[in-house]
Design an enzyme around this catalytic site. Structure first.
Site, PDB file in Angstrom:
ATOM      1  N   MET A  30       0.848  -1.201   0.000  1.00 15.33           N
ATOM      2  CA  MET A  30       0.000   0.000   0.000  1.00 15.33           C
ATOM      3  C   MET A  30       0.884   1.252   0.000  1.00 15.33           C
ATOM      4  O   MET A  30       0.404   2.359   0.262  1.00 15.33           O
ATOM      5  CB  MET A  30      -0.922   0.000   1.215  1.00 15.33           C
ATOM      6  CG  MET A  30      -1.903  -1.170   1.189  1.00 15.33           C
ATOM      7  SD  MET A  30      -3.399  -0.864   2.109  1.00 15.33           S
ATOM      8  CE  MET A  30      -2.752  -0.617   3.756  1.00 15.33           C
ATOM      9  N   LEU A  33       6.734   3.137   1.552  1.00 19.59           N
ATOM     10  CA  LEU A  33       7.602   1.969   1.693  1.00 19.59           C
ATOM     11  C   LEU A  33       8.707   2.190   2.725  1.00 19.59           C
ATOM     12  O   LEU A  33       9.233   3.294   2.885  1.00 19.59           O
ATOM     13  CB  LEU A  33       8.214   1.636   0.332  1.00 19.59           C
ATOM     14  CG  LEU A  33       7.203   1.396  -0.796  1.00 19.59           C
ATOM     15  CD1 LEU A  33       7.938   1.077  -2.098  1.00 19.59           C
ATOM     16  CD2 LEU A  33       6.230   0.271  -0.450  1.00 19.59           C
ATOM     17  N   HIS A  34       9.043   1.105   3.421  1.00 19.23           N
ATOM     18  CA  HIS A  34      10.111   1.123   4.423  1.00 19.23           C
ATOM     19  C   HIS A  34      10.949  -0.141   4.277  1.00 19.23           C
ATOM     20  O   HIS A  34      10.751  -0.926   3.341  1.00 19.23           O
ATOM     21  CB  HIS A  34       9.510   1.277   5.827  1.00 19.23           C
ATOM     22  CG  HIS A  34       8.411   0.290   6.121  1.00 19.23           C
ATOM     23  ND1 HIS A  34       8.623  -1.065   6.186  1.00 19.23           N
ATOM     24  CD2 HIS A  34       7.080   0.465   6.324  1.00 19.23           C
ATOM     25  CE1 HIS A  34       7.491  -1.684   6.447  1.00 19.23           C
ATOM     26  NE2 HIS A  34       6.514  -0.773   6.524  1.00 19.23           N
ATOM     27  N   GLU A  35      11.836  -0.356   5.236  1.00 15.93           N
ATOM     28  CA  GLU A  35      12.765  -1.503   5.168  1.00 15.93           C
ATOM     29  C   GLU A  35      12.037  -2.850   5.119  1.00 15.93           C
ATOM     30  O   GLU A  35      12.563  -3.826   4.593  1.00 15.93           O
ATOM     31  CB  GLU A  35      13.701  -1.486   6.389  1.00 15.93           C
ATOM     32  CG  GLU A  35      14.720  -0.362   6.363  1.00 15.93           C
ATOM     33  CD  GLU A  35      15.756  -0.537   5.268  1.00 15.93           C
ATOM     34  OE1 GLU A  35      16.189  -1.671   5.047  1.00 15.93           O
ATOM     35  OE2 GLU A  35      16.124   0.458   4.625  1.00 15.93           O
ATOM     36  N   HIS A  37       9.153  -3.488   3.515  1.00 18.29           N
ATOM     37  CA  HIS A  37       8.820  -3.690   2.103  1.00 18.29           C
ATOM     38  C   HIS A  37      10.082  -4.013   1.308  1.00 18.29           C
ATOM     39  O   HIS A  37      10.078  -4.870   0.432  1.00 18.29           O
ATOM     40  CB  HIS A  37       8.185  -2.425   1.508  1.00 18.29           C
ATOM     41  CG  HIS A  37       6.911  -1.991   2.185  1.00 18.29           C
ATOM     42  ND1 HIS A  37       6.830  -0.876   2.976  1.00 18.29           N
ATOM     43  CD2 HIS A  37       5.671  -2.532   2.181  1.00 18.29           C
ATOM     44  CE1 HIS A  37       5.595  -0.723   3.422  1.00 18.29           C
ATOM     45  NE2 HIS A  37       4.865  -1.718   2.967  1.00 18.29           N
ATOM     46  N   ASP A 150       2.079  -9.371   8.608  1.00 16.06           N
ATOM     47  CA  ASP A 150       0.634  -9.573   8.468  1.00 16.06           C
ATOM     48  C   ASP A 150       0.395 -11.075   8.308  1.00 16.06           C
ATOM     49  O   ASP A 150       0.068 -11.559   7.224  1.00 16.06           O
ATOM     50  CB  ASP A 150       0.113  -8.802   7.261  1.00 16.06           C
ATOM     51  CG  ASP A 150       0.364  -7.312   7.402  1.00 16.06           C
ATOM     52  OD1 ASP A 150      -0.487  -6.610   7.940  1.00 16.06           O
ATOM     53  OD2 ASP A 150       1.460  -6.852   7.003  1.00 16.06           O
ATOM     54  N   LYS A 184       8.437  -2.626  11.904  1.00 18.31           N
ATOM     55  CA  LYS A 184       8.279  -1.499  10.968  1.00 18.31           C
ATOM     56  C   LYS A 184       6.888  -1.545  10.353  1.00 18.31           C
ATOM     57  O   LYS A 184       6.387  -2.621  10.016  1.00 18.31           O
ATOM     58  CB  LYS A 184       9.322  -1.583   9.865  1.00 18.31           C
ATOM     59  CG  LYS A 184      10.728  -1.409  10.395  1.00 18.31           C
ATOM     60  CD  LYS A 184      11.627  -0.725   9.410  1.00 18.31           C
ATOM     61  CE  LYS A 184      13.016  -0.623   9.998  1.00 18.31           C
ATOM     62  NZ  LYS A 184      13.666   0.647   9.715  1.00 18.31           N
ATOM     63  N   SER A 186       4.010   1.265   8.058  1.00 19.62           N
ATOM     64  CA  SER A 186       3.679   2.603   7.545  1.00 19.62           C
ATOM     65  C   SER A 186       2.853   3.351   8.588  1.00 19.62           C
ATOM     66  O   SER A 186       2.889   4.576   8.669  1.00 19.62           O
ATOM     67  CB  SER A 186       2.895   2.492   6.242  1.00 19.62           C
ATOM     68  OG  SER A 186       3.537   1.606   5.350  1.00 19.62           O
ATOM     69  N   ARG A 187       2.086   2.611   9.388  1.00 21.62           N
ATOM     70  CA  ARG A 187       1.215   3.245  10.394  1.00 21.62           C
ATOM     71  C   ARG A 187       1.996   3.775  11.598  1.00 21.62           C
ATOM     72  O   ARG A 187       1.427   4.515  12.399  1.00 21.62           O
ATOM     73  CB  ARG A 187       0.129   2.261  10.858  1.00 21.62           C
ATOM     74  CG  ARG A 187      -0.923   1.994   9.792  1.00 21.62           C
ATOM     75  CD  ARG A 187      -2.131   1.256  10.346  1.00 21.62           C
ATOM     76  NE  ARG A 187      -3.257   1.299   9.427  1.00 21.62           N
ATOM     77  CZ  ARG A 187      -3.589   0.312   8.578  1.00 21.62           C
ATOM     78  NH1 ARG A 187      -2.888  -0.811   8.553  1.00 21.62           N
ATOM     79  NH2 ARG A 187      -4.623   0.440   7.777  1.00 21.62           N
TER      80      ARG A 187
HETATM   81  P1  AMP Z   1       1.475  -2.884   3.489  1.00 24.86           P
HETATM   82  O1  AMP Z   1       2.046  -1.841   2.576  1.00 24.86           O
HETATM   83  O2  AMP Z   1       1.492  -2.498   4.927  1.00 24.86           O
HETATM   84  O3  AMP Z   1       0.149  -3.421   3.009  1.00 24.86           O
HETATM   85  O4  AMP Z   1       2.471  -4.119   3.406  1.00 24.86           O
HETATM   86  C1  AMP Z   1       2.819  -4.698   2.175  1.00 24.86           C
HETATM   87  C2  AMP Z   1       3.601  -5.965   2.440  1.00 24.86           C
HETATM   88  O5  AMP Z   1       4.765  -5.663   3.200  1.00 24.86           O
HETATM   89  C3  AMP Z   1       2.798  -6.997   3.260  1.00 24.86           C
HETATM   90  O6  AMP Z   1       3.050  -8.300   2.757  1.00 24.86           O
HETATM   91  C4  AMP Z   1       3.363  -6.822   4.644  1.00 24.86           C
HETATM   92  O7  AMP Z   1       3.266  -7.972   5.442  1.00 24.86           O
HETATM   93  C5  AMP Z   1       4.804  -6.486   4.339  1.00 24.86           C
HETATM   94  N1  AMP Z   1       5.406  -5.794   5.481  1.00 24.86           N
HETATM   95  C6  AMP Z   1       4.955  -4.654   6.090  1.00 24.86           C
HETATM   96  N2  AMP Z   1       5.721  -4.354   7.155  1.00 24.86           N
HETATM   97  C7  AMP Z   1       6.663  -5.323   7.236  1.00 24.86           C
HETATM   98  C8  AMP Z   1       7.740  -5.590   8.129  1.00 24.86           C
HETATM   99  N3  AMP Z   1       7.997  -4.794   9.178  1.00 24.86           N
HETATM  100  N4  AMP Z   1       8.503  -6.676   7.910  1.00 24.86           N
HETATM  101  C9  AMP Z   1       8.242  -7.516   6.865  1.00 24.86           C
HETATM  102  N5  AMP Z   1       7.247  -7.315   5.983  1.00 24.86           N
HETATM  103  C10 AMP Z   1       6.463  -6.250   6.160  1.00 24.86           C
END
Ligand code: AMP
Length: 281
Positions: A30, A33-35, A37, A150, A184, A186-187
């Site tokens: 979504m 992006l961070h470490e 992702h 997740d 980590k 985004s929230r």
């Molecule tokens: P999101 O953008 O939050 O929907 O996350 C996209 C993908 O990145 C999902 O598969 C998440 O599980 C993964 N993700 C988010 N945060 C982390 C994290 N801290 N470590 C590993 N994967 C993550």
């Protein structure tokens, strides 16, 4: 690196790759992006000839009182991270591109989505499954990468792919954390300084649970109580759930055996954070 807003553009590029016999890895996100992702992108980079990242804040997976409008967005920064990480294509559609007028087809599931996040977010997984299957049809990846952060989502997507004979391999990747242990997310940007400190209770309480498991405790209730007790010491924290379930079926268990997911969701102020660990016994 190609940035596509249109499904047709993605299809055209993907067709060219396929004609040349190149494998494709997809990382659905979504954005913001961070470490975490980036770790998924790195894994995809290693195992595929081409890597696509989707950046789409999917309205269908947000409930009416959730943070769809305020969810952080920064395409420029995301594109830079992707470019540096060797991504070949970003798919960044607007909601209208994904959900054309008259849209009324959904992917739903009877099991796996009723516990954990499914309790407080009843329509969430229907939205996730629907958008993920759409992304799979658009990008037709050989492999798709999901974070264990997740964990329920990972289990749900694995089940969907198996049940609906989708030819994409689902790869789970470990949770990436800040140095002080906070997973980590985004929230995390929603947290003020005090809340950021209080949020450490999530990883801390899971460490308490993990220590019990490592010491040989197999009674799920005892582990649950220890984690709950630790969270309750933090006045800014409000528990949504502390649950111990079978990682494949996402059903509650009494004894820790096989592949087990210990998952928590905790409000810190208005921000709902999730974290977990998996035990293989
Ligand atoms: P999101 O953008 O939050 O929907 O996350 C996209 C993908 O990145 C999902 O598969 C998440 O599980 C993964 N993700 C988010 N945060 C982390 C994290 N801290 N470590 C590993 N994967 C993550």
């Amino acid at each position: 690196m190609l940035i596509c807003n249109q499904i047709a553009m993605v299809r055209q590029q993907v067709q060219e790759w396929k004609k040349s016999g190149l494998s494709i890895g997809l990382v659905p996100t979504m954005g913001y992006l961070h470490e975490g992702h980036k770790s998924l992108i790195d894994a995809a980079r290693k195992e595929n000839d081409r890597v696509a990242v989707s950046i789409f804040v999917n309205p269908m997976q947000f409930g009416p009182n959730e943070d769809l409008a305020s969810y952080p967005r920064d395409l420029e920064k995301d594109a830079k991270l992707c470019e540096d990480a060797g991504v070949d294509l970003i798919f960044h559609p607007q909601p209208e591109e994904m959900y054309k007028q008259g849209f009324c087809t959904y992917v739903d599931m009877n099991g796996l989505t009723t516990e954990l996040c499914g309790k407080s977010r009843p329509i969430h997984f229907r939205g996730v499954q629907t958008v993920v299957l759409k992304l799979f049809h658009i990008v037709t990846p050989d492999r798709a990468y999901f974070g264990q952060k997740d964990a329920q989502q990972l289990a749900v997507v694995k089940r969907m792919v198996q049940d609906l004979n989708v030819g994409t391999e689902i790869i789970g990747c470990p949770i990436i954390r800040e140095e002080d242990g906070l997973a980590k997310s985004s929230r995390n940007t929603y947290l003020n300084e005090k809340e950021r400190q209080a949020a450490l209770v999530l990883s801390r309480s899971l460490q308490v649970g993990k220590a019990l498991v490592d010491a040989g405790e197999t009674n799920a209730q005892a582990i649950r109580q220890a984690i709950t007790g630790e969270i309750e010491k933090e006045p800014m924290a409000k528990i949504d759930y502390v649950d111990i379930v079978d990682f494949e079926t996402i059903t509650p268990i009494e004894t820790v055996q096989g592949s087990v997911l210990v998952a928590i969701a905790v409000f810190i102020g208005k921000t709902r954070l999730i974290d977990n660990f998996i035990v293989e016994k």
